[in-house]
Design a protein around this motif. Structure first.
Motif, PDB file in Angstrom:
ATOM      1  N   VAL A 100       0.919  -1.311   0.130  1.00  0.00           N
ATOM      2  CA  VAL A 100       0.049  -0.018   0.093  1.00  0.00           C
ATOM      3  C   VAL A 100       0.853   1.426   0.035  1.00  0.00           C
ATOM      4  N   LEU A 101       0.603   2.191  -0.882  1.00  0.00           N
ATOM      5  CA  LEU A 101       1.129   3.550  -0.874  1.00  0.00           C
ATOM      6  C   LEU A 101      -0.131   4.562  -0.275  1.00  0.00           C
ATOM      7  N   GLY A 102       0.226   4.972   0.858  1.00  0.00           N
ATOM      8  CA  GLY A 102      -0.508   5.769   1.561  1.00  0.00           C
ATOM      9  C   GLY A 102      -1.405   5.252   2.507  1.00  0.00           C
ATOM     10  N   ASP A 103      -2.494   6.010   3.200  1.00  0.00           N
ATOM     11  CA  ASP A 103      -3.294   5.425   4.090  1.00  0.00           C
ATOM     12  C   ASP A 103      -4.753   5.142   3.637  1.00  0.00           C
ATOM     13  N   PRO A 104      -5.228   4.100   3.367  1.00  0.00           N
ATOM     14  CA  PRO A 104      -6.781   3.858   2.873  1.00  0.00           C
ATOM     15  C   PRO A 104      -7.680   3.972   4.046  1.00  0.00           C
ATOM     16  N   ARG A 105      -7.189   4.082   5.201  1.00  0.00           N
ATOM     17  CA  ARG A 105      -8.414   4.333   6.247  1.00  0.00           C
ATOM     18  C   ARG A 105      -8.869   5.794   6.147  1.00  0.00           C
ATOM     19  N   THR A 106      -8.328   6.664   5.504  1.00  0.00           N
ATOM     20  CA  THR A 106      -8.875   8.063   5.598  1.00  0.00           C
ATOM     21  C   THR A 106      -9.898   7.951   4.084  1.00  0.00           C
ATOM     22  N   ALA A 107      -9.984   6.855   3.431  1.00  0.00           N
ATOM     23  CA  ALA A 107     -10.920   6.894   2.185  1.00  0.00           C
ATOM     24  C   ALA A 107     -12.113   7.080   2.683  1.00  0.00           C
ATOM     25  N   THR A 108     -12.944   7.713   1.662  1.00  0.00           N
ATOM     26  CA  THR A 108     -14.519   8.152   1.910  1.00  0.00           C
ATOM     27  C   THR A 108     -15.235   7.998   0.707  1.00  0.00           C
ATOM     28  N   VAL A 109     -16.596   7.383   0.683  1.00  0.00           N
ATOM     29  CA  VAL A 109     -17.366   7.430  -0.501  1.00  0.00           C
ATOM     30  C   VAL A 109     -17.506   8.536  -1.235  1.00  0.00           C
ATOM     31  N   THR A 110     -17.618   9.945  -0.521  1.00  0.00           N
ATOM     32  CA  THR A 110     -17.833  10.992  -1.053  1.00  0.00           C
ATOM     33  C   THR A 110     -16.613  11.282  -1.693  1.00  0.00           C
ATOM     34  N   ALA A 111     -15.353  11.021  -1.344  1.00  0.00           N
ATOM     35  CA  ALA A 111     -14.160  11.503  -2.127  1.00  0.00           C
ATOM     36  C   ALA A 111     -14.043  10.441  -3.347  1.00  0.00           C
ATOM     37  N   GLY A 112     -14.416   9.490  -3.204  1.00  0.00           N
ATOM     38  CA  GLY A 112     -14.499   8.498  -4.470  1.00  0.00           C
ATOM     39  C   GLY A 112     -15.600   8.994  -5.600  1.00  0.00           C
ATOM     40  N   GLU A 113     -16.717   9.397  -4.949  1.00  0.00           N
ATOM     41  CA  GLU A 113     -17.526   9.912  -6.032  1.00  0.00           C
ATOM     42  C   GLU A 113     -16.923  11.345  -6.627  1.00  0.00           C
ATOM     43  N   ASP A 114     -16.325  12.180  -5.928  1.00  0.00           N
ATOM     44  CA  ASP A 114     -15.647  13.298  -6.167  1.00  0.00           C
ATOM     45  C   ASP A 114     -14.776  12.916  -7.555  1.00  0.00           C
ATOM     46  N   ILE A 115     -13.839  11.939  -7.161  1.00  0.00           N
ATOM     47  CA  ILE A 115     -12.858  11.857  -8.164  1.00  0.00           C
ATOM     48  C   ILE A 115     -13.473  10.887  -9.429  1.00  0.00           C
ATOM     49  N   LEU A 116     -14.236  10.131  -9.251  1.00  0.00           N
ATOM     50  CA  LEU A 116     -15.025   9.484 -10.407  1.00  0.00           C
ATOM     51  C   LEU A 116     -15.686  10.483 -11.253  1.00  0.00           C
ATOM     52  N   GLY A 117     -16.462  11.675 -10.555  1.00  0.00           N
ATOM     53  CA  GLY A 117     -16.896  12.462 -11.222  1.00  0.00           C
ATOM     54  C   GLY A 117     -16.218  13.355 -12.329  1.00  0.00           C
ATOM     55  N   GLU A 118     -14.886  13.664 -11.569  1.00  0.00           N
ATOM     56  CA  GLU A 118     -13.921  14.444 -12.359  1.00  0.00           C
ATOM     57  C   GLU A 118     -13.427  13.602 -13.656  1.00  0.00           C
ATOM     58  N   ILE A 119     -13.134  12.236 -13.380  1.00  0.00           N
ATOM     59  CA  ILE A 119     -12.884  11.317 -14.357  1.00  0.00           C
ATOM     60  C   ILE A 119     -13.843  11.320 -15.561  1.00  0.00           C
ATOM     61  N   ILE A 120     -14.929  11.181 -15.254  1.00  0.00           N
ATOM     62  CA  ILE A 120     -16.303  10.987 -16.066  1.00  0.00           C
ATOM     63  C   ILE A 120     -16.173  12.324 -16.902  1.00  0.00           C
ATOM     64  N   ALA A 121     -16.210  13.376 -16.114  1.00  0.00           N
ATOM     65  CA  ALA A 121     -16.278  14.896 -17.100  1.00  0.00           C
ATOM     66  C   ALA A 121     -15.159  14.977 -17.984  1.00  0.00           C
ATOM     67  N   LYS A 122     -13.911  14.670 -17.649  1.00  0.00           N
ATOM     68  CA  LYS A 122     -12.849  14.680 -18.375  1.00  0.00           C
ATOM     69  C   LYS A 122     -13.058  13.697 -19.702  1.00  0.00           C
ATOM     70  N   LEU A 123     -13.365  12.676 -19.441  1.00  0.00           N
ATOM     71  CA  LEU A 123     -13.566  11.513 -20.592  1.00  0.00           C
ATOM     72  C   LEU A 123     -14.550  12.001 -21.518  1.00  0.00           C
ATOM     73  N   VAL A 124     -15.827  12.460 -20.873  1.00  0.00           N
ATOM     74  CA  VAL A 124     -16.859  13.348 -21.772  1.00  0.00           C
ATOM     75  C   VAL A 124     -16.360  14.208 -22.785  1.00  0.00           C
ATOM     76  N   SER A 125     -15.809  15.195 -22.001  1.00  0.00           N
ATOM     77  CA  SER A 125     -15.150  16.295 -22.788  1.00  0.00           C
ATOM     78  C   SER A 125     -14.279  16.077 -23.881  1.00  0.00           C
ATOM     79  N   TYR A 126     -13.394  15.021 -23.425  1.00  0.00           N
ATOM     80  CA  TYR A 126     -12.522  14.566 -24.445  1.00  0.00           C
ATOM     81  C   TYR A 126     -13.131  13.834 -25.662  1.00  0.00           C
ATOM     82  N   SER A 127     -14.124  13.170 -25.281  1.00  0.00           N
ATOM     83  CA  SER A 127     -14.791  12.271 -26.380  1.00  0.00           C
ATOM     84  C   SER A 127     -15.565  13.349 -27.379  1.00  0.00           C
ATOM     85  N   LYS A 128     -16.028  14.298 -26.694  1.00  0.00           N
ATOM     86  CA  LYS A 128     -16.744  15.269 -27.371  1.00  0.00           C
ATOM     87  C   LYS A 128     -15.913  16.053 -28.654  1.00  0.00           C
TER      88      LYS A 128
END
Length: 117
Positions: free
Chosen positions: A84-112
């Motif tokens: 492990v690189l880092g501390d996964p105990r600080t992970a949250t669903v909200t952070a994951g949703e935010d990360i995935l949201g940014e990924i999706i937005a960038k992929l949609v923009s790139y696809s367009k």
């Protein structure tokens, strides 16, 4: 070297805002947050433990992999016993949703943009 979720490199703005340890990456804060957001039943939170969290915890060879360019590669067990690189105990669903949201937005923009070519 393969990464668990390679798309996280697209979420640079969101991951920069996360409370992260000096060393983060494989199975750390960002990747675990993404997995919690995708399907939290796949994460056994009772077994999460920190791995390497600071550069001075890494061997000289492993420290070279943390540079931008050029860099070297090592297997995850060379970073920490648990890989492990880092501390996964600080992970949250909200952070994951935010990360995935940014990924999706960038992929949609790139696809367009690709569709306009």
């Amino acid at each position: 070297m393969a990464r668990t979720l390679t798309g996280h490199a697209l979420a640079t703005e969101t991951t920069a805002q996360l409370p992260r340890t000096e060393v983060s990456g494989h199975s750390g804060e960002s990747e675990t947050s993404q997995m919690l957001a995708i399907d939290d039943s796949l994460v056994d939170s009772s077994r999460l433990t920190a791995g390497a969290t600071a550069l001075d915890e890494l061997s000289p060879r492993a420290r070279l992999t943390r540079t931008k360019s050029p860099s070297s590669a090592v297997t995850f067990d060379r970073y920490a016993d648990n890989g492990v690189l880092g501390d996964p105990r600080t992970a949250t669903v909200t952070a994951g949703e935010d990360i995935l949201g940014e990924i999706i937005a960038k992929l949609v923009s790139y696809s367009k943009e690709m569709l306009r070519l």
